[in-house]
Design a protein around this motif. Structure first.
Motif, mmCIF file in Angstrom:
data_model
loop_
_atom_site.group_PDB
_atom_site.id
_atom_site.type_symbol
_atom_site.label_atom_id
_atom_site.label_comp_id
_atom_site.label_asym_id
_atom_site.label_seq_id
_atom_site.Cartn_x
_atom_site.Cartn_y
_atom_site.Cartn_z
ATOM 1 N N GLU A 222 88.656 44.183 55.383
ATOM 2 C CA GLU A 222 86.968 44.012 55.434
ATOM 3 C C GLU A 222 86.199 45.400 54.769
ATOM 4 N N TRP A 223 87.104 46.600 54.743
ATOM 5 C CA TRP A 223 86.585 47.706 54.263
ATOM 6 C C TRP A 223 87.251 47.733 52.946
ATOM 7 N N ASN A 224 88.050 46.681 52.458
ATOM 8 C CA ASN A 224 88.333 46.981 50.723
ATOM 9 C C ASN A 224 87.153 46.641 49.997
ATOM 10 N N PRO A 225 86.908 47.386 48.997
ATOM 11 C CA PRO A 225 85.921 47.268 48.306
ATOM 12 C C PRO A 225 85.941 46.101 47.533
ATOM 13 N N ILE A 226 87.013 45.547 47.166
ATOM 14 C CA ILE A 226 87.011 44.006 46.621
ATOM 15 C C ILE A 226 86.264 43.096 47.529
ATOM 16 N N SER A 227 86.311 43.140 49.016
ATOM 17 C CA SER A 227 85.643 42.229 49.946
ATOM 18 C C SER A 227 84.295 42.802 49.521
ATOM 19 N N ALA A 228 83.639 43.875 49.568
ATOM 20 C CA ALA A 228 82.184 43.850 49.401
ATOM 21 C C ALA A 228 81.839 43.323 48.075
ATOM 22 N N LEU A 229 82.384 43.416 47.059
ATOM 23 C CA LEU A 229 82.076 43.154 45.570
ATOM 24 C C LEU A 229 82.122 41.433 45.913
ATOM 25 N N SER A 230 83.094 40.808 46.071
ATOM 26 C CA SER A 230 82.917 39.265 46.433
ATOM 27 C C SER A 230 81.873 38.753 47.288
ATOM 28 N N GLN A 231 81.703 39.609 48.376
ATOM 29 C CA GLN A 231 80.589 38.971 49.229
ATOM 30 C C GLN A 231 79.266 39.464 48.453
ATOM 31 N N ALA A 232 79.084 40.467 47.754
ATOM 32 C CA ALA A 232 77.864 40.439 47.041
ATOM 33 C C ALA A 232 77.561 39.414 46.031
ATOM 34 N N MET A 233 78.718 39.164 45.237
ATOM 35 C CA MET A 233 78.366 38.047 44.431
ATOM 36 C C MET A 233 78.009 36.539 44.743
ATOM 37 N N ARG A 234 78.835 36.361 46.024
ATOM 38 C CA ARG A 234 78.650 35.100 46.671
ATOM 39 C C ARG A 234 77.190 35.019 47.395
ATOM 40 N N ASP A 235 76.659 36.281 47.779
ATOM 41 C CA ASP A 235 75.220 36.550 48.224
ATOM 42 C C ASP A 235 74.085 36.221 47.224
ATOM 43 N N ASN A 236 74.466 36.756 46.106
ATOM 44 C CA ASN A 236 73.500 36.676 45.101
ATOM 45 C C ASN A 236 73.448 35.493 44.382
ATOM 46 N N TRP A 237 74.410 34.677 44.434
ATOM 47 C CA TRP A 237 74.779 33.546 43.572
ATOM 48 C C TRP A 237 74.497 32.340 44.365
ATOM 49 N N GLY A 238 74.193 32.496 45.819
ATOM 50 C CA GLY A 238 73.806 31.367 46.586
ATOM 51 C C GLY A 238 75.121 30.556 46.842
ATOM 52 N N VAL A 239 76.311 31.225 46.913
ATOM 53 C CA VAL A 239 77.477 30.546 47.308
ATOM 54 C C VAL A 239 77.504 30.266 48.910
ATOM 55 N N ALA A 240 77.472 29.251 49.399
ATOM 56 C CA ALA A 240 77.705 28.882 50.595
ATOM 57 C C ALA A 240 79.050 29.338 51.440
ATOM 58 N N GLY A 241 78.863 30.149 52.432
ATOM 59 C CA GLY A 241 80.100 30.533 53.099
ATOM 60 C C GLY A 241 79.839 30.638 54.875
ATOM 61 N N GLN A 242 80.651 30.884 55.296
ATOM 62 C CA GLN A 242 80.624 31.074 56.726
ATOM 63 C C GLN A 242 79.876 32.202 57.141
ATOM 64 N N PRO A 243 78.821 32.013 58.268
ATOM 65 C CA PRO A 243 78.010 33.111 58.721
ATOM 66 C C PRO A 243 79.015 34.253 59.126
ATOM 67 N N LEU A 244 78.245 35.556 58.586
ATOM 68 C CA LEU A 244 79.088 36.713 59.162
ATOM 69 C C LEU A 244 79.236 36.820 60.758
ATOM 70 N N ARG A 245 80.256 37.466 61.317
ATOM 71 C CA ARG A 245 80.358 37.761 62.723
ATOM 72 C C ARG A 245 79.210 38.804 63.005
ATOM 73 N N ALA A 246 78.898 38.752 63.980
ATOM 74 C CA ALA A 246 78.052 39.938 64.612
ATOM 75 C C ALA A 246 78.520 41.228 64.517
ATOM 76 N N ASP A 247 79.945 41.286 64.606
ATOM 77 C CA ASP A 247 80.495 42.754 64.554
ATOM 78 C C ASP A 247 81.292 42.806 63.133
ATOM 79 N N HIS A 254 76.017 44.874 54.205
ATOM 80 C CA HIS A 254 75.216 45.197 53.133
ATOM 81 C C HIS A 254 76.078 45.237 51.909
ATOM 82 N N PRO A 255 76.616 44.052 51.348
ATOM 83 C CA PRO A 255 77.590 44.395 50.507
ATOM 84 C C PRO A 255 77.262 44.771 48.914
ATOM 85 N N GLU A 256 76.031 44.606 48.686
ATOM 86 C CA GLU A 256 75.349 45.126 47.423
ATOM 87 C C GLU A 256 75.309 46.424 47.272
#
Length: 284
Positions: A222-247, A254-256
């Motif tokens: 989860e601290w891997n920069p590839i994870s942040a990049l993947s999450q940022a693209m999914r958020d900006n492209w409106g790709v549905a995914g599991q809601p993030l855990r509270a922790d 803040h992937p962007e």
């Protein structure tokens, strides 16, 4: 100008002025064109950004996708940003091999004999590598349309996603320059890059969710920069995914911003080392 002596005068030519090189932009564009000409003459060089990404998309979507379950999520469009992140990370591979080949074959030495700035060699190699990788991103975008991927959040967010992808690719290019300058052969470059970049891309949320991993491994992923990049693209492209855990860690919340910080940080740390390695390798 003449020198007087017992046997008469001997003509001594004036030293010719140092030739003035082309402007920086012209130097860079000429070298970029030279790098891209290799692709035109050897189309097989595009296999890593055409056939390979499509193969990964199809394999994970239709072969492995059935065993990778993400409740409530359509895996195929969710997968595509992760494969794009992996492809742009491999831009380090492209520039490392190309630069190492140029150094080994003496191409850089020939360029140094010309009135050209040494930095133009690296800038042109970086631009060519980004263009090379962008072809792969375009191919995967088209492939994604056939498996159900869509851009749902408008043109601006779509461009933000692609912009973050290219920004991270620019940072990875400096890693490629460092490795390509430091290693003494293409085989050494291949060995080092394959054993580092390849597993890093899989140890992320690019292909599978992280919440099912052991706690220590999940933290790394989860601290891997590839994870942040993947999450940022999914958020900006409106790709549905599991809601993030509270922790969920800060980079996934803040992937962007995390992607920008990772990209700038990698560049600031690696670029000076890459320049030093390149200068040391190419200085007599």
């Amino acid at each position: 100008m003449t020198a007087q002596g017992d046997t008469g005068s001997i003509a001594v030519p004036h030293a010719s002025p140092t030739p003035v090189g082309a402007g920086r932009v012209r130097q860079i564009t000429t070298l970029v064109r030279r790098n891209l000409t290799h692709i035109k003459r050897q189309p097989e060089m595009l296999t890593d950004v055409t056939i390979q990404p499509v193969m990964f998309v199809l394999l994970f979507a239709y072969v492995f996708g059935g065993s990778i379950q993400i409740p409530g999520v359509d895996y195929k469009p969710w997968l595509l940003p992760g494969i794009m992140a992996q492809t742009i990370a491999f831009s380090a591979f492209i520039v490392a091999i190309g630069l190492n080949t140029d150094i080994g074959k003496g191409m850089v030495d020939r360029l140094r004999s010309l009135p050209i700035r040494r930095s133009s060699i690296l800038i042109s190699r970086s631009i060519a590598a980004l263009i090379h990788s962008s072809i792969g991103v375009a191919v995967m975008s088209v492939t994604g349309l056939f498996i159900g991927w869509r851009l749902h959040d408008g043109v601006v967010n779509a461009l933000v996603g692609y912009g973050l992808l290219l920004l991270f690719g620019f940072a990875m290019i400096w890693i490629g320059i460092l490795v390509g300058s430091a290693m003494r052969s293409v085989e050494a470059v291949n060995g080092l890059m394959f054993t580092t970049i390849f597993p890093i891309t899989f140890l992320s949320n690019a292909f599978a969710r992280t919440d099912v991993m052991p706690s220590w491994l999940r933290t790394v992923a989860e601290w891997n920069p590839i994870s942040a990049l993947s999450q940022a693209m999914r958020d900006n492209w409106g790709v549905a995914g599991q809601p993030l855990r509270a922790d969920a860690p800060w980079p996934l919340q803040h992937p962007e911003l995390a992607t920008i910080i990772w990209s700038v940080g990698i560049t600031l740390v690696i670029a000076p080392l890459a320049l030093r390695a390149f200068n040391a390798r190419t200085t007599d």
